[in-house]
Design a protein around this motif. Sequence first.
Motif, PDB file in Angstrom:
ATOM      1  N   GLY A  25       0.778  -1.237   0.000  1.00  0.00           N
ATOM      2  CA  GLY A  25       0.000   0.000   0.000  1.00  0.00           C
ATOM      3  C   GLY A  25       0.805   1.279   0.000  1.00  0.00           C
ATOM      4  O   GLY A  25       0.247   2.357  -0.194  1.00  0.00           O
ATOM      5  N   GLY A  26       2.096   1.214   0.214  1.00  0.00           N
ATOM      6  CA  GLY A  26       2.914   2.414   0.277  1.00  0.00           C
ATOM      7  C   GLY A  26       3.124   3.114  -1.048  1.00  0.00           C
ATOM      8  O   GLY A  26       3.518   4.281  -1.085  1.00  0.00           O
ATOM      9  N   LEU A  27       2.842   2.439  -2.143  1.00  0.00           N
ATOM     10  CA  LEU A  27       3.043   3.048  -3.456  1.00  0.00           C
ATOM     11  C   LEU A  27       2.145   4.248  -3.694  1.00  0.00           C
ATOM     12  O   LEU A  27       2.481   5.113  -4.503  1.00  0.00           O
ATOM     13  N   VAL A  28       1.022   4.325  -3.017  1.00  0.00           N
ATOM     14  CA  VAL A  28       0.113   5.460  -3.221  1.00  0.00           C
ATOM     15  C   VAL A  28       0.752   6.774  -2.779  1.00  0.00           C
ATOM     16  O   VAL A  28       0.354   7.840  -3.249  1.00  0.00           O
ATOM     17  N   LEU A  65       2.155   3.611 -14.003  1.00  0.00           N
ATOM     18  CA  LEU A  65       1.401   2.461 -14.509  1.00  0.00           C
ATOM     19  C   LEU A  65       1.670   1.201 -13.686  1.00  0.00           C
ATOM     20  O   LEU A  65       0.752   0.442 -13.366  1.00  0.00           O
ATOM     21  N   MET A  66       2.941   0.991 -13.346  1.00  0.00           N
ATOM     22  CA  MET A  66       3.295  -0.175 -12.539  1.00  0.00           C
ATOM     23  C   MET A  66       2.629  -0.093 -11.160  1.00  0.00           C
ATOM     24  O   MET A  66       2.106  -1.078 -10.657  1.00  0.00           O
ATOM     25  N   ALA A  67       2.631   1.091 -10.566  1.00  0.00           N
ATOM     26  CA  ALA A  67       2.019   1.273  -9.247  1.00  0.00           C
ATOM     27  C   ALA A  67       0.524   0.958  -9.292  1.00  0.00           C
ATOM     28  O   ALA A  67       0.004   0.256  -8.416  1.00  0.00           O
ATOM     29  N   LYS A  68      -0.173   1.435 -10.308  1.00  0.00           N
ATOM     30  CA  LYS A  68      -1.612   1.168 -10.433  1.00  0.00           C
ATOM     31  C   LYS A  68      -1.868  -0.321 -10.637  1.00  0.00           C
ATOM     32  O   LYS A  68      -2.801  -0.886 -10.051  1.00  0.00           O
ATOM     33  N   ARG A 125      -3.908  -3.049  -7.913  1.00  0.00           N
ATOM     34  CA  ARG A 125      -5.054  -3.896  -8.270  1.00  0.00           C
ATOM     35  C   ARG A 125      -4.731  -5.383  -8.241  1.00  0.00           C
ATOM     36  O   ARG A 125      -5.632  -6.207  -8.298  1.00  0.00           O
ATOM     37  N   SER A 126      -3.472  -5.710  -8.178  1.00  0.00           N
ATOM     38  CA  SER A 126      -3.032  -7.102  -8.259  1.00  0.00           C
ATOM     39  C   SER A 126      -3.440  -7.900  -7.024  1.00  0.00           C
ATOM     40  O   SER A 126      -3.462  -7.387  -5.906  1.00  0.00           O
TER      41      SER A 126
END
Length: 71
Positions: free
Chosen positions: A17-20, A31-34, A38-39
């Motif tokens: 969750g830290g990517l946000v 794009l990778m973060a999104k 969702r993964s």
Amino acid sequence: MPIPAPNHPCWQRLASGGLVRLKTQHLGTQLMAKRLERSTEPVNVKASELHAFFTKWERMLSAEVKQLLTL
């Protein structure tokens, strides 16, 4: 700043969750973060993918690499 080791806790934090909170203008990183958000993959698989991505693109992502330990 060098990329943290694959077993560093920052990868687990980012993958869970830290990517946000990552501030980036790099489209590939966005794009990778999104996609990872969702993964349904396990956190350790996501963490491994993140480490590989940042290792590959380290030279282009210096601003993002500086944020890794603080997220």
